[in-house]
Scaffold this motif. Structure first.
Motif, PDB file in Angstrom:
ATOM      1  N   ARG A  44      -7.817  64.807 -39.725  1.00 61.42           N
ATOM      2  CA  ARG A  44      -7.983  65.401 -38.430  1.00 61.42           C
ATOM      3  C   ARG A  44      -9.265  65.554 -37.951  1.00 61.42           C
ATOM      4  N   PRO A  45      -9.617  65.402 -36.536  1.00 63.03           N
ATOM      5  CA  PRO A  45     -10.847  65.613 -36.099  1.00 63.03           C
ATOM      6  C   PRO A  45     -11.374  67.202 -36.362  1.00 63.03           C
ATOM      7  N   GLY A  46     -10.561  67.786 -36.636  1.00 57.07           N
ATOM      8  CA  GLY A  46     -11.305  69.382 -37.169  1.00 57.07           C
ATOM      9  C   GLY A  46     -11.728  69.416 -38.330  1.00 57.07           C
ATOM     10  N   THR A  47     -11.617  68.195 -39.257  1.00 58.11           N
ATOM     11  CA  THR A  47     -12.154  68.361 -40.696  1.00 58.11           C
ATOM     12  C   THR A  47     -12.972  67.248 -40.879  1.00 58.11           C
ATOM     13  N   PRO A  48     -14.247  67.190 -40.163  1.00 57.72           N
ATOM     14  CA  PRO A  48     -15.225  66.177 -40.128  1.00 57.72           C
ATOM     15  C   PRO A  48     -15.590  65.740 -41.679  1.00 57.72           C
ATOM     16  N   GLN A  49     -15.407  66.750 -42.718  1.00 60.00           N
ATOM     17  CA  GLN A  49     -15.724  66.417 -43.836  1.00 60.00           C
ATOM     18  C   GLN A  49     -14.631  65.602 -44.791  1.00 60.00           C
ATOM     19  N   ALA A  50     -13.605  65.415 -44.173  1.00 61.77           N
ATOM     20  CA  ALA A  50     -12.404  64.855 -45.043  1.00 61.77           C
ATOM     21  C   ALA A  50     -12.524  63.593 -45.564  1.00 61.77           C
ATOM     22  N   PHE A  51     -13.322  62.877 -45.026  1.00 56.29           N
ATOM     23  CA  PHE A  51     -13.364  61.294 -45.403  1.00 56.29           C
ATOM     24  C   PHE A  51     -14.204  61.231 -47.051  1.00 56.29           C
ATOM     25  N   GLN A  52     -15.010  62.626 -47.034  1.00 50.55           N
ATOM     26  CA  GLN A  52     -15.585  62.541 -48.542  1.00 50.55           C
ATOM     27  C   GLN A  52     -14.974  62.997 -49.514  1.00 50.55           C
ATOM     28  N   PRO A  53     -15.167  62.761 -50.815  1.00 54.00           N
ATOM     29  CA  PRO A  53     -14.467  63.040 -51.821  1.00 54.00           C
ATOM     30  C   PRO A  53     -14.000  64.634 -51.928  1.00 54.00           C
ATOM     31  N   HIS A  54     -12.826  64.747 -52.650  1.00 53.70           N
ATOM     32  CA  HIS A  54     -12.209  66.006 -52.674  1.00 53.70           C
ATOM     33  C   HIS A  54     -11.662  65.961 -54.369  1.00 53.70           C
ATOM     34  N   ARG A  55     -11.728  67.122 -55.015  1.00 50.32           N
ATOM     35  CA  ARG A  55     -11.257  67.293 -56.261  1.00 50.32           C
ATOM     36  C   ARG A  55     -10.563  68.306 -56.438  1.00 50.32           C
ATOM     37  N   LEU A  56      -9.677  68.259 -57.618  1.00 52.10           N
ATOM     38  CA  LEU A  56      -9.248  69.497 -58.191  1.00 52.10           C
ATOM     39  C   LEU A  56      -9.950  69.707 -59.356  1.00 52.10           C
ATOM     40  N   THR A  57     -10.108  71.120 -59.783  1.00 54.67           N
ATOM     41  CA  THR A  57     -10.630  71.604 -60.908  1.00 54.67           C
ATOM     42  C   THR A  57      -9.461  72.257 -61.694  1.00 54.67           C
ATOM     43  N   PRO A  58      -9.695  72.375 -63.106  1.00 57.04           N
ATOM     44  CA  PRO A  58      -8.510  73.018 -63.811  1.00 57.04           C
ATOM     45  C   PRO A  58      -7.911  73.997 -63.103  1.00 57.04           C
ATOM     46  N   ARG A  59      -9.058  75.068 -62.679  1.00 56.35           N
ATOM     47  CA  ARG A  59      -8.237  76.329 -62.154  1.00 56.35           C
ATOM     48  C   ARG A  59      -7.462  75.945 -60.902  1.00 56.35           C
ATOM     49  N   SER A  60      -7.924  75.099 -59.938  1.00 56.13           N
ATOM     50  CA  SER A  60      -6.968  75.013 -58.694  1.00 56.13           C
ATOM     51  C   SER A  60      -5.801  74.145 -59.091  1.00 56.13           C
ATOM     52  N   ARG A  61      -5.664  73.385 -60.302  1.00 61.35           N
ATOM     53  CA  ARG A  61      -4.547  72.715 -60.504  1.00 61.35           C
ATOM     54  C   ARG A  61      -3.653  73.779 -60.920  1.00 61.35           C
ATOM     55  N   ILE A  62      -4.089  74.591 -61.839  1.00 56.67           N
ATOM     56  CA  ILE A  62      -3.101  75.516 -62.502  1.00 56.67           C
ATOM     57  C   ILE A  62      -2.414  76.652 -61.016  1.00 56.67           C
ATOM     58  N   ILE A  63      -3.397  76.913 -60.308  1.00 57.20           N
ATOM     59  CA  ILE A  63      -2.901  77.864 -58.920  1.00 57.20           C
ATOM     60  C   ILE A  63      -1.797  76.820 -58.214  1.00 57.20           C
ATOM     61  N   LEU A  64      -2.257  75.752 -58.014  1.00 57.86           N
ATOM     62  CA  LEU A  64      -1.468  74.907 -57.149  1.00 57.86           C
ATOM     63  C   LEU A  64       0.022  74.454 -57.569  1.00 57.86           C
ATOM     64  N   ASN A  65      -0.020  74.469 -58.850  1.00 57.45           N
ATOM     65  CA  ASN A  65       1.330  73.987 -59.690  1.00 57.45           C
ATOM     66  C   ASN A  65       2.133  75.136 -59.932  1.00 57.45           C
ATOM     67  N   ARG A  66       1.417  76.430 -59.668  1.00 57.07           N
ATOM     68  CA  ARG A  66       2.064  77.614 -59.658  1.00 57.07           C
ATOM     69  C   ARG A  66       3.077  77.695 -58.230  1.00 57.07           C
ATOM     70  N   LEU A  67       2.001  77.636 -57.153  1.00 57.27           N
ATOM     71  CA  LEU A  67       2.480  77.894 -55.908  1.00 57.27           C
ATOM     72  C   LEU A  67       3.650  76.618 -55.217  1.00 57.27           C
ATOM     73  N   PHE A  68       3.308  75.580 -55.770  1.00 50.94           N
ATOM     74  CA  PHE A  68       4.036  74.462 -55.218  1.00 50.94           C
ATOM     75  C   PHE A  68       4.472  73.699 -56.619  1.00 50.94           C
ATOM     76  N   PRO A  69       5.455  73.945 -57.126  1.00 56.62           N
ATOM     77  CA  PRO A  69       5.925  73.295 -58.553  1.00 56.62           C
ATOM     78  C   PRO A  69       6.073  71.860 -58.162  1.00 56.62           C
ATOM     79  N   GLY A  70       5.689  70.966 -59.099  1.00 56.05           N
ATOM     80  CA  GLY A  70       5.706  69.550 -58.945  1.00 56.05           C
ATOM     81  C   GLY A  70       4.735  69.066 -58.130  1.00 56.05           C
ATOM     82  N   PHE A  71       3.685  69.748 -57.898  1.00 57.58           N
ATOM     83  CA  PHE A  71       2.957  69.413 -56.510  1.00 57.58           C
ATOM     84  C   PHE A  71       2.136  68.114 -57.419  1.00 57.58           C
TER      85      PHE A  71
END
Length: 492
Positions: A44-71
């Protein structure tokens, strides 16, 4: 506490996570964003950093799997690269460590990541996504003590009509474009000076198509930056749909090029055979794209004597972290958990100043994240920290981190190296590294170099016990919500 409608300003990752949490408490949740929400994974135009790399860490993976099962599996189903059992080469000035992913995880683009989360959110009955609308003002009570809604200017027609939308809670997750500081000032609130870190950081990223038969032999590669070197840091990884990405970055205005020939030349100048071999035969997709970060900002809203009820701030609108360290999405996920916990507590034990309590709780996890960023970035010449007292014991902390990395790498000690990484990814408290037993054992274990000599001298020159010096030098971070080692068990 009325809980009929909550409005979120900004539909990025922090806003989507906030919406998931708020949907369990409020009758209606509306996300308002100036961009249209793409039907397919697109930046999206409002996320100019979006083309650059993004990654999960163990902490974010655990939280996202809880909020969105099967994420994680949903990411993979839509093309993300599964990383269970895959190897990443972690290269520092002191050598190489090899990490093998033990969990069900994936690598991906920001566009795919955000799209998958948004798909979950769109499936929640009481959440509405309202794109192509600018939020231009806050609506408040006459005495400005409570925020009661927002004033919106639509972007879909030439008339640019304005309308007001009432809400019981407004959450600003609009990132670096946030207008909250200006809005609060216009309403007569005294906003504390922000803490700033001038980094002059620059990224350049290029994507490549992977030929048939090559993907299985490609590993992830991450080269850490060296403050004393003029060459860039870099990372290579597969993201999705047989596409890989290569990113270069540097601080203090030493920006990687976006010219294709110069970008490829800068990769070769890194002198890393693993990178050269990985990129051989890959087909470039378009030109490298750059992203510049002049400075990082940490707001201190929790210090305000007055704060309007009905308003919260989360994500980059509250604190922007150095994207080099991959902590931004992790911090947003932790903040969403904090908001969830505070809402549960407010329902069972209502207290006044709920919003200020949330801001204080969020600041408790921002504290170690910001501290880690400042300590690390101040190793680079030209980086400046402003708007706050100097970091206590900065030189000691920097030398100690350097010694931990050097010793664990040279001795292939994956326990210490893993602890170093978990601290720097907001999984464990820095106190897990900075305690008297750990410092003593790591220095007694030997090693060499300037950092080791400095630390030995630092201890020898003091007549106070080590634990007292550490207590006075290192923040306690005792209220920050960290995870536990037990949560690192392989997850599905």
């Amino acid at each position: 506490m009325n809980m009929e409608r909550a409005i979120i300003i900004g539909g990025g990752i922090a806003g989507l996570l906030a919406a998931k949490v708020l949907s369990g408490f409020y009758g209606e949740v509306i996300i308002v964003d100036r961009d249209a929400f793409p039907e397919e994974p697109e930046n999206r135009p409002g996320t100019p950093q979006a083309f650059q790399p993004h990654r999960l860490t163990p902490r974010s993976r655990i939280i996202l799997n809880r909020l969105f099962p099967g994420f994680i599996q949903e990411l993979i189903n839509h093309g993300a690269h599964p990383t269970l059992g895959k190897t990443t080469h972690l290269i520092s000035p002191y050598g190489r460590m090899i990490a093998v992913e033990q969990n069900h995880d994936a690598s991906f683009s920001r566009a795919l990541f955000e799209w998958v989360i948004r798909s979950y959110i769109q499936g929640i009955d009481n959440v509405l996504l309202l794109g192509l609308n600018d939020v231009i003002h806050l609506q408040t009570t006459e005495d400005h003590s409570r925020v009661t809604g927002i004033v919106i200017r639509e972007r879909t027609s030439g008339e640019r009509q304005q309308f007001t939308m009432a809400a019981d809670l407004i959450v600003d997750t609009s990132g670096r474009f946030s207008k909250t500081v200006q809005w609060l000032s216009d309403l007569g609130y005294e906003v504390p000076q922000a803490e700033r870190l001038k980094v002059s950081l620059g990224y350049s990223t290029r994507r490549y198509r992977i030929p048939v038969g090559r993907k299985e032999e490609l590993d992830g590669i991450r080269m850490e930056g060296d403050p004393l070197a003029t060459s860039h840091a870099g990372a290579f990884s597969i993201i999705e749909n047989d596409i890989a990405e290569m990113v270069l970055w540097n601080l203090n205005g030493r920006y990687p090029s976006t010219d294709p020939a110069l970008f490829e030349q800068e990769i070769r100048q890194l002198g890393n055979p693993l990178l050269n071999e990985a990129l051989q035969g890959l087909e470039p997709i378009g030109q490298p794209r750059g992203f510049r970060v002049p400075e990082l900002t940490r707001q201190r809203f929790e210090q305000m004597e007055r704060w309007p009820s009905g308003l919260l701030v989360m994500g980059d609108a509250f604190c922007q972290l150095d994207p080099v360290y991959g902590q931004g999405m992790t911090l947003a996920a932790i903040e969403a958990e904090i908001l969830e916990g505070c809402l549960h507590q407010q329902l069972s034990h209502p207290k006044p100043d709920f919003e200020l309590e949330v801001l204080n709780r969020i600041q408790e996890i921002i504290e170690p994240a910001w501290w880690l960023n400042v300590v690390s970035d101040l190793r680079w010449e030209g980086v400046e920290h402003m708007g706050a007292p100097p970091i206590q014991g900065l030189t000691f902390v920097q030398h100690y981190f350097e010694h931990v990395l050097k010793w664990s790498t040279e001795h292939d000690n994956y326990d210490i190296f893993g602890l170093y990484w978990l601290v720097n990814s907001l999984f464990l408290s820095p106190r897990e590294l900075f305690n008297a037993d750990m410092v003593t054992s790591l220095l007694a274990a030997g090693g060499s170099g300037e950092a080791k000599q400095w630390l030995d001298q630092w201890i020898e020159d003091s007549d106070r016990p080590l634990h007292e010096r550490l207590e006075q030098t290192i923040p306690s971070f005792e209220r920050a919500p960290f995870a536990t080692i037990e949560q690192l068990m392989p997850s599905s």
